[in-house]
Design a protein around this motif. Structure first.
Motif, PDB file in Angstrom:
ATOM      1  N   GLY A  46      50.706  82.907   2.767  1.00 30.88           N
ATOM      2  CA  GLY A  46      52.125  82.803   3.114  1.00 30.88           C
ATOM      3  C   GLY A  46      52.368  82.955   4.605  1.00 30.88           C
ATOM      4  O   GLY A  46      53.174  82.227   5.192  1.00 30.88           O
ATOM      5  N   LEU A  50      53.764  80.056   7.141  1.00 30.61           N
ATOM      6  CA  LEU A  50      54.877  80.220   8.093  1.00 30.61           C
ATOM      7  C   LEU A  50      54.475  79.785   9.500  1.00 30.61           C
ATOM      8  O   LEU A  50      55.224  79.076  10.176  1.00 30.61           O
ATOM      9  CB  LEU A  50      55.346  81.674   8.134  1.00 30.61           C
ATOM     10  N   ASN A  72      58.265  80.694  -0.358  1.00 25.27           N
ATOM     11  CA  ASN A  72      59.381  81.619  -0.157  1.00 25.27           C
ATOM     12  C   ASN A  72      59.001  82.823   0.705  1.00 25.27           C
ATOM     13  O   ASN A  72      59.818  83.723   0.889  1.00 25.27           O
ATOM     14  CB  ASN A  72      59.911  82.101  -1.506  1.00 25.27           C
ATOM     15  N   THR A  73      57.794  82.832   1.244  1.00 21.77           N
ATOM     16  CA  THR A  73      57.389  83.913   2.139  1.00 21.77           C
ATOM     17  C   THR A  73      58.304  83.920   3.350  1.00 21.77           C
ATOM     18  O   THR A  73      58.609  82.878   3.923  1.00 21.77           O
ATOM     19  CB  THR A  73      55.933  83.729   2.602  1.00 21.77           C
ATOM     20  N   ALA A  74      58.768  85.100   3.716  1.00 19.48           N
ATOM     21  CA  ALA A  74      59.680  85.227   4.858  1.00 19.48           C
ATOM     22  C   ALA A  74      59.025  86.075   5.942  1.00 19.48           C
ATOM     23  O   ALA A  74      58.199  86.937   5.660  1.00 19.48           O
ATOM     24  CB  ALA A  74      60.984  85.861   4.417  1.00 19.48           C
ATOM     25  N   THR A  80      62.406  81.896   6.267  1.00 20.16           N
ATOM     26  CA  THR A  80      61.362  81.275   5.454  1.00 20.16           C
ATOM     27  C   THR A  80      60.767  80.091   6.214  1.00 20.16           C
ATOM     28  O   THR A  80      61.222  79.745   7.312  1.00 20.16           O
ATOM     29  CB  THR A  80      61.944  80.754   4.119  1.00 20.16           C
TER      30      THR A  80
END
Length: 88
Positions: A46, A50, A72-74, A80
């Motif tokens: 993730g 990003l 959906n990793t922020a 995101t």
């Protein structure tokens, strides 16, 4: 007040004691060669996803999507990958 010779002898004695403490320390006893297991940093997919999105690395994004990276990793600011792509 100590004479210069006395200071030098005192400094040598302190240095000798310091070396003896060092030779008995855990750090000194560790092997000089680094462990191969510790030489590679592994980031979560993730986080890599990003970074790839924010830098516009389309090939890396495709590869990570195939590996089912969490889209959906922020980041720490709550942004995101979709937010990151829109800024490129």
């Amino acid at each position: 007040m100590m004479a210069a010779d006395e200071k030098q002898v005192s400094a040598l004695i302190r240095r000798h004691e310091q070396v003896k403490r060092w030779e008995g320390s855990d750090t000194f006893l560790e092997p000089c060669t680094p462990k191969k297991d510790n030489m590679k940093v592994k980031f979560q997919d993730g986080c890599v996803f990003l970074a790839a999105c924010s830098s516009g690395d389309k090939e890396e994004v495709k590869k990570l999507l195939q590996k089912e990276a969490d889209i959906n990793t922020a980041n720490v600011d709550g942004l995101t990958a979709l937010h990151q792509v829109s800024r490129v």
